[in-house]
Design a protein around this motif. Structure first.
Motif, short mmCIF file in Angstrom:
data_model
loop_
_atom_site.label_atom_id
_atom_site.label_comp_id
_atom_site.label_asym_id
_atom_site.label_seq_id
_atom_site.Cartn_x
_atom_site.Cartn_y
_atom_site.Cartn_z
N GLN A 37 55.43 3.10 8.90
CA GLN A 37 55.54 4.48 9.35
C GLN A 37 55.46 5.40 8.16
OE1 GLN A 37 59.16 5.49 11.36
NE2 GLN A 37 58.39 7.44 12.11
N THR B 160 54.29 -2.90 11.27
CA THR B 160 53.83 -1.52 11.36
C THR B 160 54.57 -0.66 10.35
OG1 THR B 160 53.35 -1.74 13.72
CG2 THR B 160 53.63 0.49 12.86
N ARG C 81 56.34 8.78 6.34
CA ARG C 81 57.34 9.84 6.35
C ARG C 81 56.94 10.89 5.32
NH1 ARG C 81 62.96 6.24 6.33
NH2 ARG C 81 62.39 4.87 8.07
#
Length: 526
Positions: free
Chosen positions: A450, A448, A452
């Motif tokens: 992420q 996964t 930012r």
């Protein structure tokens, strides 16, 4: 200078002063041109070792360049002394703020009557290091202009200016007529090194029906969609390989980083769907076979274009559970140090996968997947529902020390991602980093990612990013076209008659259309 300010500094006693200033400028311009020519000859001699006819020629050119530069410096110093002793005239123009970031026209190419520009491919060097055209040729940029008549013009840039390098021709259906541009579309891009040009040609006629099919049933009909590969060798651009395509283009062609002779395209294949990714590779023939002559007549026979080898895989949404998926975007990823050291490492791609029945702003935008050339998903970045568009700019590798400091995995590597999202009546572009911060897999072997966010830039209206580089996005919307400097969070509106065709690290190619014809304008830093 405005009228009142000019009148305040102009007077009857300044006429002779103005005439002498013009003469000084003319002399300085002549000396500057002479010094430029001397430096060009010296640099060309230094760049081509075979052109050096002993040390005497090199020393002669160096002495001539030094002499011309010294004369130019003397002229500048003399002009400064005279201007200090002379009564003040019109004040010099002050350099505008942020002039280094401004762009000005450096090359204009007028399109002949009856021709239309189908595509433009741009490759250039960055920060003084030639990353596009090899420095051994002395070129620091290369563009290819594809015209509706099948003509391809190649222009190179040296340290001083642009110059025409070569011209090639590719067969297009009905290229002799100006109406052919209505049914021909193209997409072109240079591979690494700017020696290979990938060209997708779609000659599908939008109004073709049963009558046209019946009229062309007897005669042989050319393929409607083709992928062509042209090579720039010995100063000439020639067709070396091709492949017929069975579907319409969704994304690409995208040259594979680290392998210039391979390109990826995403196709919408009838009966299969818009989720197919195909890799085309050119296996170059030996030089002896390519340059073989006619044994009977002794004349060299032009080699026939080879057939590109094909590798195919399909992508599908993993998190949404949708039965039908489509490719929204396709990008090649630079091989990381971890990938290069691993035995049997495969090529990596970033693919925007979305539902096939996707409606911007009303349907979930899907996910950004990192896949290898076997179709295995290695990483997933779920996208927000209000995402309108996703694009990846040109980017390098994140240093390993920085990834260790941030606690990020090196494989899959962190990516710079640009997302366009709805924001009230308008839209906004957000730039951020997509990286793996958790080693727990969500699927078989997928991590996964992420997102930012780093900064957000508002734009007047939702727009489609047609071209992207490591610092600029060329966008087109119903309200007009604009350039988005996503690093500086600035929007530059373009004139109504201009449309961006290609952007680089410090160059922009615009197509300007008007009543008197069209022209290509290439902008560079002012």
């Amino acid at each position: 200078v405005s009228g009142p300010a000019q009148a305040r500094h102009m007077g009857p006693g300044n006429e002779s002063s103005d005439a002498s200033s013009l003469r000084e400028l003319s002399d300085a311009a002549c000396l500057a041109r002479s010094a430029r020519s001397s430096l060009r000859r010296l640099l060309a001699t230094l760049a081509c070792d075979e052109a050096v006819d002993g040390k005497l020629r090199l020393e002669t050119l160096r002495a001539k360049a030094s002499h011309d530069l010294a004369q130019l410096q003397s002229c500048i110093a003399l002009g400064q002394n005279l201007s200090e002793a002379r009564a003040p005239g019109i004040p010099p123009r002050a350099a505008p703020d942020g002039a280094a970031a401004d762009l000005a026209p450096r090359l204009r190419l007028c399109v002949a009557s009856g021709e239309h520009v189908l595509a433009v491919a741009l490759s250039e060097s960055r920060y003084g290091v030639d990353s596009g055209v090899t420095s051994s040729t002395g070129n620091f940029g290369r563009i290819a202009v594809v015209l509706s008549t099948g003509r391809i013009e190649v222009w190179d840039r040296d340290l001083f200016c642009w110059h025409h390098a070569s011209t090639a021709h590719v067969p297009l259906r009905g290229s002799s007529t100006s109406s052919a541009a209505c049914s021909v579309s193209c997409s072109a891009t240079w591979a690494e090194g700017a020696s290979l040009l990938w060209l997708f040609v779609d000659e599908t006629s939008p109004g073709s029906g049963a009558a046209e099919i019946a009229s062309t049933a007897v005669t042989e009909r050319k393929p409607e969609r083709r992928l062509l590969l042209l090579a720039q060798t010995l100063g000439e651009l020639r067709l070396v390989a091709s492949a017929d395509l069975a579907g319409s283009l969704v994304a690409g062609p995208v040259p594979v980083l680290g392998g210039a002779s391979t390109a990826a395209v995403a196709l919408d294949v009838p009966g299969v769907g818009p989720s197919n990714v195909l890799l085309f590779t050119w296996h170059q023939q030996p030089a002896a076979a390519a340059g073989a002559g006619d044994a009977a007549g002794g004349q060299a026979v032009a080699p026939q274009p080879e057939t590109l080898a094909t590798l195919r895989f399909r992508v599908q949404l993993r998190g949404g559970g949708a039965a039908d998926s489509a490719v929204g975007g396709l990008w090649s990823l630079s091989p990381s140090a971890a990938m290069q050291s691993a035995s049997g490492a495969l090529r990596r791609f970033a693919i925007w996968v979305r539902p096939a029945e996707w409606v911007s702003g009303f349907t979930a935008a899907g996910e950004l997947q990192i896949c290898n050339d076997l179709g295995q998903c290695l990483g997933i970045l779920p996208l927000r529902p209000n995402t309108l568009q996703v694009t990846l700019p040109q980017q390098g590798q994140c240093p390993e020390a920085e990834m260790c400091r941030l606690g990020l995995l090196a494989d899959p590597p962190p990516l710079v991602v640009l997302m366009e999202c709805q924001a009230g009546a308008g839209a906004e572009w957000t730039v951020g980093i997509a990286a793996v911060d958790d080693a727990t897999p969500v699927g078989e072997e997928a991590f996964t990612l992420q997102f930012r966010p780093l900064q957000t830039t508002e734009v007047p209206a939702a727009a489609k990013a047609v071209v992207a580089s490591e610092g600029l996005l060329g966008c087109v919307s119903e309200a007009g076209a604009f350039l988005l400097n996503w690093q500086q969070a600035a929007v530059h509106q373009l004139p109504a008659e201009c449309r961006p065709l290609a952007v680089g690290s410090h160059s922009v190619a615009l197509l300007k259309t008007g009543l008197d014809g069209s022209e290509l304008i290439f902008l560079e830093p002012w």
